[in-house]
Design an enzyme around this catalytic site. Structure first.
Site, short mmCIF file in Angstrom:
data_model
loop_
_atom_site.label_atom_id
_atom_site.label_comp_id
_atom_site.label_asym_id
_atom_site.label_seq_id
_atom_site.Cartn_x
_atom_site.Cartn_y
_atom_site.Cartn_z
N CYS A 52 -19.95 0.51 -3.41
CA CYS A 52 -20.05 -0.18 -4.55
C CYS A 52 -21.29 0.10 -5.43
CB CYS A 52 -19.99 -1.62 -4.24
SG CYS A 52 -18.22 -2.30 -3.84
N GLY A 91 -26.64 1.63 -0.31
CA GLY A 91 -25.41 2.60 -0.28
C GLY A 91 -24.11 1.89 -0.34
N ASP A 132 0.89 -1.24 0.16
CA ASP A 132 -0.19 -0.05 -0.05
C ASP A 132 1.02 1.24 -0.09
OD1 ASP A 132 -3.39 0.18 0.86
OD2 ASP A 132 -2.25 2.19 0.71
N ALA A 165 -36.93 -4.03 1.80
CA ALA A 165 -37.43 -2.93 1.31
C ALA A 165 -36.99 -1.62 2.48
CB ALA A 165 -38.70 -2.67 1.29
C1 UDX Z 1 -22.03 -5.06 -2.85
C2 UDX Z 1 -22.41 -6.39 -3.68
O1 UDX Z 1 -23.11 -7.37 -2.87
C3 UDX Z 1 -20.87 -7.45 -3.78
O2 UDX Z 1 -21.21 -8.56 -4.48
C4 UDX Z 1 -20.03 -6.54 -4.63
O3 UDX Z 1 -18.83 -7.08 -4.71
C5 UDX Z 1 -20.02 -5.06 -3.69
O4 UDX Z 1 -21.23 -4.54 -3.68
P1 UDX Z 1 -21.66 -4.53 -0.43
O5 UDX Z 1 -21.47 -3.13 -0.90
O6 UDX Z 1 -20.74 -4.90 0.47
O7 UDX Z 1 -21.39 -5.37 -1.71
O8 UDX Z 1 -23.05 -4.51 0.29
P2 UDX Z 1 -24.46 -5.36 -0.07
O9 UDX Z 1 -24.56 -6.25 0.76
O10 UDX Z 1 -24.81 -5.77 -1.45
O11 UDX Z 1 -25.60 -4.29 0.21
C6 UDX Z 1 -25.56 -2.94 -0.50
C7 UDX Z 1 -26.36 -1.84 0.02
O12 UDX Z 1 -27.75 -2.59 -0.21
C8 UDX Z 1 -26.73 -1.85 1.57
O13 UDX Z 1 -26.73 -0.46 1.84
C9 UDX Z 1 -27.79 -2.71 2.09
O14 UDX Z 1 -28.31 -2.09 3.33
C10 UDX Z 1 -28.71 -2.54 0.99
N1 UDX Z 1 -29.74 -3.63 0.66
C11 UDX Z 1 -29.35 -4.97 0.45
C12 UDX Z 1 -31.20 -3.25 0.97
O15 UDX Z 1 -31.28 -2.08 1.16
N2 UDX Z 1 -32.03 -4.16 0.64
C13 UDX Z 1 -31.36 -5.48 0.42
O16 UDX Z 1 -32.60 -6.29 0.21
C14 UDX Z 1 -30.31 -5.93 0.43
#
Ligand code: UDX
Length: 449
Positions: free
Chosen positions: A274, A271, A35, A266
């Site tokens: 990613c 957020g 890093d 829901a």
């Molecule tokens: C995501 C992808 O899942 C992962 O495969 C990719 O590599 C990176 O982006 P991550 O950002 O860690 O992973 O979070 P994730 O668990 O997907 O949740 C993303 C957002 O969606 C969160 O804010 C979560 O609260 C929201 N979410 C998730 C919902 O609002 N409803 C759901 O049913 C699922």
């Protein structure tokens, strides 16, 4: 493992890189993490990560050189020369944030890695991109590696997208549900088969593709997930208008195996570092390729998602009698999801910020995200416990579904607040339990629940 096993470097030690480096050591490889931030390297060298990720500190401590009882297979450095000299396989794990004021992603970190590493490659090496990038990047970067590497054609590029979820990063890295590799030679494929031999033996599917497909798998998968979440949130809006219950609706829909229950929760929407930026970068890239029409639906996915935050603010305003000015609002949750300390584009913190801008006195509590939240929104109030956060509150907002919040005792909290109003932005609390303790309960997409 035999000494002929490829030696691995991991460049960039954020959520993705730190986890990948530790996982590679766990799989038995000699690993050097790099890093450019010395403080991160220093912390990692003590077997500790700069962020909270369940199981990661334990995994680091099990392998980092110098930690007592560790295998010593994992070291960290700031030196590209050392990395180039050490590695047979170099994983590029730096972030690709959204560009300021634009939809497109910022490739400067990935570009900097290639420009720094490739001129130092004097022995055969495979550079493997893991960062999420716009389709077409691998082709461009492969050409740069070829141009810059003194070893010539013996330095090669491959693309191996990463699908880990924060909060489950260690599990997702050690036991991936699929491994996708974009390669241009048998040698590259063979090397990556060797690296991933254990998860493949345990049943992880190994898919070999061309460069653009490998890059697209990641952005397409994230777009699908974002669409699924916004779909159910759009249904929540309809439920609000029609007096339906989106939680029951999602449950009933999820029993159809073709739809499935997952990602149909829901609430205040998605957020994190990613999904939001990935769908925007995907739209921007499609535009450059002359295929923007194919992704115009993602614009709607994005706006449904952003509307959730505004709607939550409106519900809070209604709960306190029409104006937020001078009202005390307790916010439970700051991270973008539970089991993470990440507050990047967090819906919870965004709602807290909007309430503050409308004149409310906001107090936030989060089990792990306090430091990051304070750094991003220093003007909000913070409390060290949920109980202290709700003290004197006119309304309590549940915005990140930590287990700790589901286990709160509504009777106990009732003694602390000024008014017993609770709004559930994540549809994770039990309305009956809260009502029994004398609270008014309101959740997104279930006006009558
Ligand atoms: C995501 C992808 O899942 C992962 O495969 C990719 O590599 C990176 O982006 P991550 O950002 O860690 O992973 O979070 P994730 O668990 O997907 O949740 C993303 C957002 O969606 C969160 O804010 C979560 O609260 C929201 N979410 C998730 C919902 O609002 N409803 C759901 O049913 C699922």
């Amino acid at each position: 493992m035999a000494s002929t096993a490829p030696r691995i470097t991991v460049i960039g030690t954020g959520y993705l890189g730190a986890t990948h480096a530790a996982a590679m050591a766990e799989l038995g490889f000699e690993v050097l993490g790099l890093d450019v931030v010395p403080e991160k390297v220093e912390l990692l060298s003590q077997g500790r990560a700069a962020m909270f990720e369940p199981g990661l500190d334990e995994l680091l401590a099990r392998h980092v050189t110098g930690v007592s009882g560790a295998t010593g297979r994992l070291r960290f450095t700031t030196s590209y020369a050392e990395a180039a000299e050490f590695g047979d396989v170099h994983f590029v794990c730096v972030n690709t944030p959204q560009r300021h004021g634009e939809y497109a992603c910022d490739m400067s970190h990935v570009d900097a890695v290639i420009e720094s590493l490739a001129p130092l490659l004097t022995r055969p090496a495979l550079v493997v991109g893991k960062s999420t990038v716009p389709v077409g990047s691998a082709d461009r970067l492969a050409a740069r590696v070829r141009e810059l590497a003194p070893v010539g054609r013996d330095a090669e590029l491959a693309w191996n997208p990463e699908f880990l979820r924060e909060g489950f990063a260690v599990k997702d890295t050690l036991h991936p549900d699929r491994i996708v590799v974009g390669v241009r030679s048998q040698r590259a494929e063979d090397l990556l088969r060797e690296v991933y031999a254990r998860p493949v033996a345990e049943g992880s599917p190994f898919l070999v593709t061309d460069f653009p497909t490998a890059e697209l798998v990641k952005t397409a998968a994230n777009s699908f997930l974002a669409t699924k979440i916004s779909f159910i949130n759009a249904m929540a809006e309809v439920c609000e208008a029609a007096d339906g219950d989106v939680v029951k609706l999602a449950e009933a829909m999820g029993h159809d195996e073709r739809i499935g229950k997952k990602y149909l929760r829901a609430g205040i929407g998605f957020g994190g570092g990613c999904l939001p930026k990935d769908i925007r970068a995907f739209m921007a890239r499609a535009g450059e390729l002359g295929a923007s029409q194919a992704l115009t639906f993602l614009r709607e996915v994005d706006s449904i998602n952003m509307r959730r935050r505004g709607h939550m603010v409106e519900l809070a305003r209604d709960a306190v009698g029409g104006t937020l000015l001078g009202k005390r609002v307790a916010v439970l949750g700051a991270t973008f999801k539970p089991d993470s300390d990440d507050v990047r584009d967090s819906p919870a913190l965004n709602v807290a910020g909007q309430l503050h801008l409308q004149g409310a006195q906001v107090t936030v509590y989060d089990p792990k995200g306090m430091d990051n939240a304070r750094a991003l929104f220093p003007t909000l109030g913070y409390a060290p416990t949920a109980l202290e956060a709700v003290r004197g509150a006119d309304v309590v907002l549940h915005l990140t579904e930590w287990r700790e919040f589901r286990e709160l005792d509504p009777e106990r909290l009732a003694d602390e607040v000024a008014e017993r109003h609770i709004l559930d932005g994540r549809n994770a609390l039990d309305p009956a339990v809260w009502r029994k303790a004398g609270w008014t309960f309101r959740a997104l997409g279930r006006p009558t629940a």
